[in-house]
Each structure stands twice: as structure tokens, then as C-alpha cells.
Design an enzyme around this catalytic site. Structure first.
Site, PDB file in Angstrom:
ATOM      1  N   HIS A  54       0.839  -1.207   0.000  1.00  0.00           N
ATOM      2  CA  HIS A  54       0.000   0.000   0.000  1.00  0.00           C
ATOM      3  C   HIS A  54       0.866   1.245   0.000  1.00  0.00           C
ATOM      4  O   HIS A  54       2.086   1.164   0.157  1.00  0.00           O
ATOM      5  CB  HIS A  54      -1.005  -0.009   1.155  1.00  0.00           C
ATOM      6  CG  HIS A  54      -0.420   0.113   2.539  1.00  0.00           C
ATOM      7  ND1 HIS A  54       0.401  -0.839   3.102  1.00  0.00           N
ATOM      8  CD2 HIS A  54      -0.554   1.084   3.476  1.00  0.00           C
ATOM      9  CE1 HIS A  54       0.739  -0.474   4.320  1.00  0.00           C
ATOM     10  NE2 HIS A  54       0.183   0.704   4.584  1.00  0.00           N
ATOM     11  N   HIS A  56       1.404   3.920   1.888  1.00  0.00           N
ATOM     12  CA  HIS A  56       1.950   4.689   3.010  1.00  0.00           C
ATOM     13  C   HIS A  56       3.480   4.745   2.955  1.00  0.00           C
ATOM     14  O   HIS A  56       4.141   3.771   2.604  1.00  0.00           O
ATOM     15  CB  HIS A  56       1.481   4.096   4.349  1.00  0.00           C
ATOM     16  CG  HIS A  56       0.052   4.422   4.652  1.00  0.00           C
ATOM     17  ND1 HIS A  56      -0.706   3.684   5.531  1.00  0.00           N
ATOM     18  CD2 HIS A  56      -0.758   5.419   4.199  1.00  0.00           C
ATOM     19  CE1 HIS A  56      -1.929   4.208   5.603  1.00  0.00           C
ATOM     20  NE2 HIS A  56      -1.986   5.258   4.794  1.00  0.00           N
ATOM     21  N   ASP A  58       5.825   4.674   5.155  1.00  0.00           N
ATOM     22  CA  ASP A  58       6.657   3.724   5.900  1.00  0.00           C
ATOM     23  C   ASP A  58       6.729   2.368   5.199  1.00  0.00           C
ATOM     24  O   ASP A  58       7.421   1.459   5.666  1.00  0.00           O
ATOM     25  CB  ASP A  58       6.177   3.570   7.359  1.00  0.00           C
ATOM     26  CG  ASP A  58       4.784   2.995   7.484  1.00  0.00           C
ATOM     27  OD1 ASP A  58       3.873   3.445   6.751  1.00  0.00           O
ATOM     28  OD2 ASP A  58       4.579   2.080   8.314  1.00  0.00           O
ATOM     29  N   HIS A  59       6.034   2.238   4.044  1.00  0.00           N
ATOM     30  CA  HIS A  59       6.093   1.002   3.264  1.00  0.00           C
ATOM     31  C   HIS A  59       6.734   1.202   1.890  1.00  0.00           C
ATOM     32  O   HIS A  59       7.224   0.243   1.301  1.00  0.00           O
ATOM     33  CB  HIS A  59       4.695   0.395   3.121  1.00  0.00           C
ATOM     34  CG  HIS A  59       4.112  -0.005   4.449  1.00  0.00           C
ATOM     35  ND1 HIS A  59       3.994  -1.310   4.857  1.00  0.00           N
ATOM     36  CD2 HIS A  59       3.667   0.749   5.483  1.00  0.00           C
ATOM     37  CE1 HIS A  59       3.496  -1.345   6.090  1.00  0.00           C
ATOM     38  NE2 HIS A  59       3.284  -0.112   6.493  1.00  0.00           N
ATOM     39  N   HIS A 112      -7.643  -0.558   5.524  1.00  0.00           N
ATOM     40  CA  HIS A 112      -6.587   0.330   6.033  1.00  0.00           C
ATOM     41  C   HIS A 112      -6.382   1.469   5.021  1.00  0.00           C
ATOM     42  O   HIS A 112      -6.395   2.643   5.380  1.00  0.00           O
ATOM     43  CB  HIS A 112      -5.310  -0.478   6.232  1.00  0.00           C
ATOM     44  CG  HIS A 112      -4.124   0.304   6.712  1.00  0.00           C
ATOM     45  ND1 HIS A 112      -4.064   0.888   7.950  1.00  0.00           N
ATOM     46  CD2 HIS A 112      -2.945   0.597   6.097  1.00  0.00           C
ATOM     47  CE1 HIS A 112      -2.898   1.516   8.080  1.00  0.00           C
ATOM     48  NE2 HIS A 112      -2.205   1.354   6.970  1.00  0.00           N
ATOM     49  N   ASP A 131      -0.393  -3.795   6.210  1.00  0.00           N
ATOM     50  CA  ASP A 131      -1.063  -3.272   7.403  1.00  0.00           C
ATOM     51  C   ASP A 131      -2.539  -3.673   7.438  1.00  0.00           C
ATOM     52  O   ASP A 131      -3.366  -2.968   8.008  1.00  0.00           O
ATOM     53  CB  ASP A 131      -0.954  -1.743   7.452  1.00  0.00           C
ATOM     54  CG  ASP A 131       0.455  -1.272   7.794  1.00  0.00           C
ATOM     55  OD1 ASP A 131       1.326  -2.121   8.053  1.00  0.00           O
ATOM     56  OD2 ASP A 131       0.670  -0.044   7.785  1.00  0.00           O
ATOM     57  N   HIS A 169       4.220  -4.674  10.722  1.00  0.00           N
ATOM     58  CA  HIS A 169       4.692  -4.085  11.985  1.00  0.00           C
ATOM     59  C   HIS A 169       4.794  -5.111  13.110  1.00  0.00           C
ATOM     60  O   HIS A 169       4.036  -6.074  13.148  1.00  0.00           O
ATOM     61  CB  HIS A 169       3.738  -2.975  12.458  1.00  0.00           C
ATOM     62  CG  HIS A 169       3.714  -1.774  11.569  1.00  0.00           C
ATOM     63  ND1 HIS A 169       4.514  -0.670  11.775  1.00  0.00           N
ATOM     64  CD2 HIS A 169       2.993  -1.513  10.456  1.00  0.00           C
ATOM     65  CE1 HIS A 169       4.274   0.232  10.822  1.00  0.00           C
ATOM     66  NE2 HIS A 169       3.355  -0.256  10.005  1.00  0.00           N
TER      67      HIS A 169
HETATM   68 FE    FE Z   1       2.588   0.801   8.235  1.00  0.00          FE
HETATM   69 ZN    ZN Z   2      -0.015   1.738   6.538  1.00  0.00          ZN
END
Ligand code: FE
Ligand code: ZN
Length: 255
Positions: A54, A56, A58-59, A112, A131, A169
Site C-alpha cells: 500500500h 503509506h 513507511d512502506h 486500512h 497493514d 509491523h
Molecule cells: Fe505501516
Molecule cells: Zn499503513
């Protein structure tokens, strides 16, 4: 297929994959390029595939740098093509994508985010759930509804028991503290939490988990379980409503 956990930021996991038969090397959700680069250098590996669940940061934060360095192919959701730069392979629900001798089936799992996908490597029985599905938890609903997320989780719940689950995570222990409040009589959950506590004390990952384990212990896969329903005073309620209530409670949980 070999899977290597690469910790990043405070609690993210990036995964480096290698298909031994072909020598192809992939990475799942490289939020940061540096630790991936270090891992590849250490092993003398070159990257061929970048899989993204996805959009985001942090990915995907390290994807552009890794693509540039290795000319690796960026594989993601067609629905996110407008917000994931440099996508080379755009996938939809039910598509299959090839990684060396491995084939991954794509699941659209909105909730999400609206474009979130999961990759299930069939022969290796290995799931990258981003996530969407965490161990003992699920992602927050940023762009989707509870009904969408419940559908998404049900499609992952239907995978084989022994499927290894690699999620985005290390949230297992805090998820589990909440899980115990809504499924307090679940012996399998108590036992898993003991194992999790031991692992975390030694600073070890709690992943991968398995679909079978999550089906027995993750309250967000158990919205249709009589024990969970009773514990939150929703006996016989439609599972989607139970799921929505569990998600609401988790949003406000301070463990
Ligand atoms: Fe994340
Ligand atoms: Zn995420």
C-alpha cells in the site's frame, strides 16, 4: 523461498525474499532503502523485484532509491498507480504475479487504505499482509469501512492454516493486550501471549505467525465467534457489526 526480516524505523518490518531456484531477490514494503541495501550487500545479492502492499510512506519510502540502484521492477496495486511512483506491474484482485519459480496471488484487501493488496505465494504458503492483518490485530481504518475490512480479513482467514503470515509491523504484544480484553477465556490466546512475552524479552520478532494461529487467537478474525461476541455483550449480532465494535474499542484502547 527464503524470507529475511529487516527491521526498520521503530516497529516496521521489511522483508527480503529469495527464490533459490531462480536466484531472484525481492523486497516487500521497503519503507527505508538503507537497511535493505545493507542486507543485500552483506549477502552479495542484487534486487529484481519490489513488492508494495500500500501507498503509506513507511512502506514505500525506499522503493524509488532501490529501483534506481538495481533497475528492479516495482509491483503494486493498480488502484494505487496514481500515488505510488514508478510502478511497473499494476495488479488487481485475483491476479497472479511471477517471482522466479514462485507465483503470488493478489488479494485486494481494502480497509486500512482503499488500494491495499496482499501477496500470497502459493507454493511457499507465505502471505505478506502489509497493514491489513497483523498478528493479534488488524490495521486502522484510514480509507475504508469496517464492512470492507471485515471482508478483506475473511478472504485472508480462508487461506491454508499453515500459511506463514508476514505483516508490516511488530505490534503483536500491544495487540494482544487488547485481544485479552475482548476474548479473555481464549486459552490459545493466553498461551500465544506467553510466547510473545518471552520473544519480546529477548528482543526477538514475533513473526511470522500463521493463519491457523491467527484464526484461533486474533479477535479481528473472530467477530463471528460466540465467545468474543459474549465477552463484548453482542451475542448473535451480525459479525460485521461485532467487527466494527472491536475496531472502535481498539481505537480507544490504552493498554
Ligand atoms: Fe505501516
Ligand atoms: Zn499503513
Amino acid at each position: 523461498m527464503e524470507v529475511i526480516l529487516v527491521p526498520a524505523f521503530a516497529d516496521n518490518y521489511i522483508y527480503v525474499l529469495r527464490d533459490a531456484a531462480s536466484g531472484k531477490v525481492g523486497v516487500v514494503d521497503p519503507g527505508d532503502a538503507a537497511p535493505v541495501q545493507a542486507e543485500l550487500d552483506r549477502r552479495g545479492w542484487s534486487l529484481t523485484h519490489i513488492f508494495l502492499t500500500h501507498h503509506h510512506d513507511d512502506h514505500i519510502g525506499g522503493a524509488a532509491a532501490l529501483k534506481e540502484r538495481y533497475r528492479a521492477s516495482v509491483v503494486g496495486a493498480r488502484a494505487d498507480a496514481h500515488r505510488i511512483p514508478g510502478m511497473d506491474v499494476a495488479l488487481s484482485d485475483g491476479d497472479r504475479t511471477v517471482f522466479g519459480e514462485q507465483t503470488a496471488r493478489v488479494f485486494a484487501v481494502p480497509g486500512h487504505t482503499s488500494g491495499h493488496i496482499a501477496f500470497w505465494f502459493e507454493a511457499a504458503e507465505t502471505l505478506f499482509s502489509g497493514d491489513t492483518l497483523f498478528s493479534l490485530g488488524c490495521g486502522r481504518l484510514f480509507e475504508g469501512t469496517a464492512a470492507q475490512m471485515w471482508d478483506s480479513l475473511q478472504s485472508l482467514r480462508a487461506l491454508t492454516d499453515q500459511t506463514r503470515v508476514y505483516c508490516g509491523h511488530e505490534y503483536t504484544q500491544s495487540n494482544g493486550r487488547f485481544a485479552l480484553t475482548v476474548d479473555p477465556a481464549n486459552a490459545a490466546l493466553h498461551q500465544r501471549m506467553e510466547e510473545v512475552a518471552e520473544l519480546r524479552e529477548r528482543n526477538r520478532p514475533t513473526l511470522p505467525t500463521t493463519i491457523g494461529m491467527e484464526r484461533r487467537t486474533n479477535p479481528f478474525l473472530r467477530a463471528d465467534d460466540p465467545g468474543v461476541q459474549a465477552a463484548i455483550g453482542m451475542d448473535g449480532a451480525p459479525p460485521v457489526e461485532v467487527f466494527a465494535e472491536l475496531r472502535r474499542r481498539k481505537d480507544h484502547f490504552r493498554g
